[in-house]
Design a protein around this motif. Structure first.
Motif, PDB file in Angstrom:
ATOM      1  N   GLU A 136       0.816  -1.204   0.000  1.00  0.00           N
ATOM      2  CA  GLU A 136       0.000   0.000   0.000  1.00  0.00           C
ATOM      3  C   GLU A 136       0.854   1.261   0.000  1.00  0.00           C
ATOM      4  O   GLU A 136       0.353   2.354   0.283  1.00  0.00           O
ATOM      5  N   VAL A 137       2.137   1.109  -0.312  1.00  0.00           N
ATOM      6  CA  VAL A 137       3.048   2.248  -0.397  1.00  0.00           C
ATOM      7  C   VAL A 137       2.710   3.050  -1.647  1.00  0.00           C
ATOM      8  O   VAL A 137       2.631   2.492  -2.750  1.00  0.00           O
ATOM      9  N   GLU A 138       2.535   4.350  -1.487  1.00  0.00           N
ATOM     10  CA  GLU A 138       2.101   5.191  -2.601  1.00  0.00           C
ATOM     11  C   GLU A 138       3.256   5.791  -3.394  1.00  0.00           C
ATOM     12  O   GLU A 138       3.102   6.095  -4.579  1.00  0.00           O
ATOM     13  N   THR A 139       4.421   5.968  -2.763  1.00  0.00           N
ATOM     14  CA  THR A 139       5.575   6.548  -3.450  1.00  0.00           C
ATOM     15  C   THR A 139       6.389   5.434  -4.081  1.00  0.00           C
ATOM     16  O   THR A 139       6.924   4.570  -3.385  1.00  0.00           O
ATOM     17  N   GLY A 152      13.115  -9.649  -2.847  1.00  0.00           N
ATOM     18  CA  GLY A 152      12.424 -10.836  -2.386  1.00  0.00           C
ATOM     19  C   GLY A 152      11.941 -11.762  -3.477  1.00  0.00           C
ATOM     20  O   GLY A 152      11.875 -11.417  -4.661  1.00  0.00           O
ATOM     21  N   VAL A 153      11.568 -12.973  -3.047  1.00  0.00           N
ATOM     22  CA  VAL A 153      11.138 -14.044  -3.950  1.00  0.00           C
ATOM     23  C   VAL A 153       9.621 -14.038  -4.053  1.00  0.00           C
ATOM     24  O   VAL A 153       8.923 -14.088  -3.037  1.00  0.00           O
ATOM     25  N   THR A 154       9.111 -13.993  -5.257  1.00  0.00           N
ATOM     26  CA  THR A 154       7.661 -14.037  -5.467  1.00  0.00           C
ATOM     27  C   THR A 154       7.156 -15.473  -5.365  1.00  0.00           C
ATOM     28  O   THR A 154       7.936 -16.438  -5.407  1.00  0.00           O
ATOM     29  N   GLU A 155       5.851 -15.606  -5.261  1.00  0.00           N
ATOM     30  CA  GLU A 155       5.251 -16.945  -5.155  1.00  0.00           C
ATOM     31  C   GLU A 155       5.627 -17.816  -6.348  1.00  0.00           C
ATOM     32  O   GLU A 155       5.951 -19.000  -6.193  1.00  0.00           O
ATOM     33  N   ALA A 156       5.614 -17.243  -7.550  1.00  0.00           N
ATOM     34  CA  ALA A 156       5.916 -18.025  -8.755  1.00  0.00           C
ATOM     35  C   ALA A 156       7.357 -18.525  -8.786  1.00  0.00           C
ATOM     36  O   ALA A 156       7.652 -19.545  -9.421  1.00  0.00           O
ATOM     37  N   ASN A 157       8.250 -17.825  -8.087  1.00  0.00           N
ATOM     38  CA  ASN A 157       9.664 -18.187  -8.097  1.00  0.00           C
ATOM     39  C   ASN A 157      10.123 -18.856  -6.808  1.00  0.00           C
ATOM     40  O   ASN A 157      11.317 -19.121  -6.641  1.00  0.00           O
ATOM     41  N   PHE A 158       9.174 -19.139  -5.910  1.00  0.00           N
ATOM     42  CA  PHE A 158       9.526 -19.763  -4.632  1.00  0.00           C
ATOM     43  C   PHE A 158       9.793 -21.252  -4.840  1.00  0.00           C
ATOM     44  O   PHE A 158       9.033 -21.942  -5.514  1.00  0.00           O
ATOM     45  N   ASP A 159      10.885 -21.738  -4.257  1.00  0.00           N
ATOM     46  CA  ASP A 159      11.306 -23.137  -4.441  1.00  0.00           C
ATOM     47  C   ASP A 159      11.192 -23.895  -3.127  1.00  0.00           C
ATOM     48  O   ASP A 159      12.107 -23.854  -2.292  1.00  0.00           O
ATOM     49  N   PRO A 160      10.105 -24.613  -2.907  1.00  0.00           N
ATOM     50  CA  PRO A 160       9.929 -25.354  -1.649  1.00  0.00           C
ATOM     51  C   PRO A 160      10.992 -26.421  -1.430  1.00  0.00           C
ATOM     52  O   PRO A 160      11.247 -26.818  -0.287  1.00  0.00           O
ATOM     53  N   ASN A 161      11.620 -26.881  -2.498  1.00  0.00           N
ATOM     54  CA  ASN A 161      12.621 -27.935  -2.375  1.00  0.00           C
ATOM     55  C   ASN A 161      13.975 -27.419  -1.905  1.00  0.00           C
ATOM     56  O   ASN A 161      14.895 -28.215  -1.689  1.00  0.00           O
ATOM     57  N   ALA A 162      14.090 -26.101  -1.777  1.00  0.00           N
ATOM     58  CA  ALA A 162      15.375 -25.513  -1.373  1.00  0.00           C
ATOM     59  C   ALA A 162      15.324 -24.923   0.023  1.00  0.00           C
ATOM     60  O   ALA A 162      16.186 -24.121   0.393  1.00  0.00           O
ATOM     61  N   LEU A 163      14.344 -25.344   0.819  1.00  0.00           N
ATOM     62  CA  LEU A 163      14.151 -24.733   2.129  1.00  0.00           C
ATOM     63  C   LEU A 163      15.015 -25.360   3.224  1.00  0.00           C
ATOM     64  O   LEU A 163      15.125 -24.788   4.314  1.00  0.00           O
ATOM     65  N   GLU A 164      15.607 -26.495   2.971  1.00  0.00           N
ATOM     66  CA  GLU A 164      16.399 -27.150   4.005  1.00  0.00           C
ATOM     67  C   GLU A 164      17.517 -26.221   4.496  1.00  0.00           C
ATOM     68  O   GLU A 164      18.268 -25.664   3.711  1.00  0.00           O
ATOM     69  N   GLY A 165      17.586 -26.047   5.801  1.00  0.00           N
ATOM     70  CA  GLY A 165      18.599 -25.177   6.384  1.00  0.00           C
ATOM     71  C   GLY A 165      18.119 -23.763   6.651  1.00  0.00           C
ATOM     72  O   GLY A 165      18.802 -23.008   7.345  1.00  0.00           O
ATOM     73  N   LEU A 166      16.961 -23.395   6.108  1.00  0.00           N
ATOM     74  CA  LEU A 166      16.416 -22.063   6.361  1.00  0.00           C
ATOM     75  C   LEU A 166      15.552 -22.090   7.619  1.00  0.00           C
ATOM     76  O   LEU A 166      14.779 -23.021   7.840  1.00  0.00           O
ATOM     77  N   ASP A 167      15.672 -21.033   8.421  1.00  0.00           N
ATOM     78  CA  ASP A 167      15.006 -20.976   9.716  1.00  0.00           C
ATOM     79  C   ASP A 167      13.794 -20.055   9.736  1.00  0.00           C
ATOM     80  O   ASP A 167      13.019 -20.091  10.698  1.00  0.00           O
ATOM     81  N   GLY A 168      13.656 -19.199   8.714  1.00  0.00           N
ATOM     82  CA  GLY A 168      12.550 -18.259   8.765  1.00  0.00           C
ATOM     83  C   GLY A 168      12.300 -17.567   7.446  1.00  0.00           C
ATOM     84  O   GLY A 168      13.052 -17.730   6.477  1.00  0.00           O
ATOM     85  N   LEU A 169      11.213 -16.795   7.420  1.00  0.00           N
ATOM     86  CA  LEU A 169      10.867 -15.981   6.268  1.00  0.00           C
ATOM     87  C   LEU A 169      10.823 -14.508   6.687  1.00  0.00           C
ATOM     88  O   LEU A 169      10.518 -14.185   7.842  1.00  0.00           O
ATOM     89  N   HIS A 170      11.121 -13.661   5.735  1.00  0.00           N
ATOM     90  CA  HIS A 170      11.173 -12.214   5.978  1.00  0.00           C
ATOM     91  C   HIS A 170      10.371 -11.525   4.877  1.00  0.00           C
ATOM     92  O   HIS A 170      10.449 -11.902   3.715  1.00  0.00           O
ATOM     93  N   PHE A 171       9.564 -10.550   5.254  1.00  0.00           N
ATOM     94  CA  PHE A 171       8.941  -9.700   4.245  1.00  0.00           C
ATOM     95  C   PHE A 171       9.001  -8.263   4.728  1.00  0.00           C
ATOM     96  O   PHE A 171       9.081  -7.984   5.923  1.00  0.00           O
ATOM     97  N   HIS A 172       8.986  -7.339   3.796  1.00  0.00           N
ATOM     98  CA  HIS A 172       9.007  -5.910   4.131  1.00  0.00           C
ATOM     99  C   HIS A 172       8.235  -5.178   3.045  1.00  0.00           C
ATOM    100  O   HIS A 172       8.678  -5.119   1.900  1.00  0.00           O
ATOM    101  N   THR A 173       7.062  -4.651   3.409  1.00  0.00           N
ATOM    102  CA  THR A 173       6.206  -3.998   2.412  1.00  0.00           C
ATOM    103  C   THR A 173       5.731  -2.624   2.848  1.00  0.00           C
ATOM    104  O   THR A 173       4.997  -1.969   2.103  1.00  0.00           O
ATOM    105  N   LEU A 174       6.112  -2.171   4.031  1.00  0.00           N
ATOM    106  CA  LEU A 174       5.546  -0.945   4.591  1.00  0.00           C
ATOM    107  C   LEU A 174       6.520   0.222   4.518  1.00  0.00           C
ATOM    108  O   LEU A 174       7.730   0.045   4.438  1.00  0.00           O
ATOM    109  N   CYS A 175       5.962   1.427   4.575  1.00  0.00           N
ATOM    110  CA  CYS A 175       6.756   2.650   4.618  1.00  0.00           C
ATOM    111  C   CYS A 175       5.936   3.714   5.342  1.00  0.00           C
ATOM    112  O   CYS A 175       4.949   4.206   4.798  1.00  0.00           O
ATOM    113  N   GLU A 176       6.300   3.999   6.590  1.00  0.00           N
ATOM    114  CA  GLU A 176       5.605   5.010   7.391  1.00  0.00           C
ATOM    115  C   GLU A 176       4.102   4.727   7.475  1.00  0.00           C
ATOM    116  O   GLU A 176       3.284   5.646   7.362  1.00  0.00           O
ATOM    117  N   GLN A 177       3.725   3.468   7.726  1.00  0.00           N
ATOM    118  CA  GLN A 177       2.307   3.111   7.661  1.00  0.00           C
ATOM    119  C   GLN A 177       1.770   2.583   8.983  1.00  0.00           C
ATOM    120  O   GLN A 177       2.514   2.194   9.884  1.00  0.00           O
TER     121      GLN A 177
END
Length: 378
Positions: A136-139, A152-177
């Motif tokens: 919802e960032v306008e700028t 970041g990785v979009t849903e279409a490019n996400f690889d469930p077979n490569a998750l071994e060893g990963l501990d978490g997910l990160h997203f960042h979509t906000l700006c002063e909101q």
């Protein structure tokens, strides 16, 4: 005791410790009520003279580069998280030495560096940044989910077979909101990536949460955090930057000259392009103590900086009395995205860094000289 702005160097950034603590108390209460973990996003505020204080309230720092990660490790000594759109091989050994969490931007980067992570002498948790393609960032300059984004990785490019060893997910979509934007984003994140959180340790909600703003809906944020924690049995991290130091700083400046060119113009010893670049990039209009919007008060001036850039204009402000050379003006909310982004274009000196507390008054932490300009060059 009020700040005596006339006693400060000009130009200078002044950070009010009491106002900073007020923000930190609010963030600490959020941690205590929800069990979330909160990191200082150093990209917004990295005046490390305050890191020992901030470390008493928050869990650590979020970093965007090796140098920020090092700064957090050396000056705060708590959790150090790092995310970058891509890591450079020459930096990665040192990144491993100073970081506790490393977030990758693509599965290609994860494949390239995961063996080095596994061979590190201490345990390091890793995550993947996802792009929910919703924001919802306008700028546009600040929208990490715009078409063709590099973040970041979009849903279409996400690889469930490569998750071994990963501990978490990160997203960042906000700006002063506010937290309604987070709530809407979470719905999309859960729909697209929620199934991959099962068995992971954490999710990072990123930054841009204006938690310490007066109208911020804190209860909604708490519901978002608690819901995700309970549903997926994961820790929740937040990475506010602006919220930590929001409205806690000032930029003190002096009028150098006043003249006419269709309207009154005042030249200051501070520059938009050098000292407050977000005024031009965001863009936004910082408030000045005792001034109003154009036409609100008796005389309206256009305020500009001393550089050769024609567009080095801070904005139009009105005053009750005429301005004259030597007058002090004080810009508000100047702790964030100012000293971290400033520069010495035209050889303009950087503002001094000043700390204010009721107990000790004004303390100049650092001043900048010709050597600071020269040693950036060769």
């Amino acid at each position: 005791m009020a700040i005596d702005f006339t006693a400060a160097p000009s130009p200078s950034y002044i950070v009010d410790e009491g106002l900073l603590v007020k923000n930190l108390e609010r963030l600490k209460q959020l941690r205590e009520r929800t069990g979330c973990k909160i990191l200082l996003a150093q990209k917004a505020f990295s005046m490390f003279a305050f890191y020992p204080l901030i470390g008493r309230y928050l869990n650590g720092v979020a970093s965007s580069s090796l140098h920020e990660a090092r700064l957090g490790r050396e000056e705060m000594g708590k959790e150090v998280h790092i995310y970058s759109p891509a890591y450079d091989e020459k930096d990665f050994t040192e990144i491993l030495e100073v970081s506790d969490h490393i977030v990758f931007n693509s599965f290609g980067q994860w494949a390239r560096f995961k063996d080095q992570v596994k061979q590190a002498p201490r345990a390091i948790e890793c995550g993947m940044r996802v792009n929910p393609e919703y924001s919802e960032v306008e700028t546009g300059l600040y929208d990490p989910c715009a078409p063709y984004s590099r973040m970041g990785v979009t849903e279409a490019n996400f690889d469930p077979n490569a998750l071994e060893g990963l501990d978490g997910l990160h997203f960042h979509t906000l700006c002063e909101q506010n937290s309604d934007a987070l709530e809407h984003t979470l719905e999309v994140v859960e729909r697209k990536f929620g199934k991959y959180l099962k068995g992971m340790k954490w999710i990072n909600f990123g930054g841009g949460h204006h938690i310490t703003r007066k109208d911020y809906d804190l209860e909604r944020l708490e519901r978002c955090i608690t819901s995700v924690k309970e549903k997926y049995d994961v820790d929740v991290y937040l990475e506010p930057g602006e919220a930590v130091a929001l409205n806690s700083g000032y930029l003190v400046t002096t009028v150098l000259d006043v003249f006419e060119n269709g309207m009154p113009i005042a030249i200051l010893d501070t520059s938009a392009t050098c000292h407050m670049p977000d005024v031009l990039e965001m863009p936004y209009r910082p408030e000045i103590l005792g001034a109003g919007k154009p036409g609100e008060r008796a005389i309206t001036y256009r305020l500009g900086g001393p550089t050769c850039l024609s567009g080095d204009v801070i904005g139009d402000y009105s005053f009750d009395q005429p301005l004259k050379a030597g007058d002090r003006l004080v810009f508000c909310d100047m702790a964030i995205y100012s000293m971290v982004k400033n520069n010495t274009f035209n050889g303009i000196a950087l503002p001094s860094l000043v700390k204010y507390s009721e107990q000790e008054g004004l303390q100049t932490i650092k001043t900048f000289s010709y050597e600071n300009f020269k040693t950036r060059l060769s």
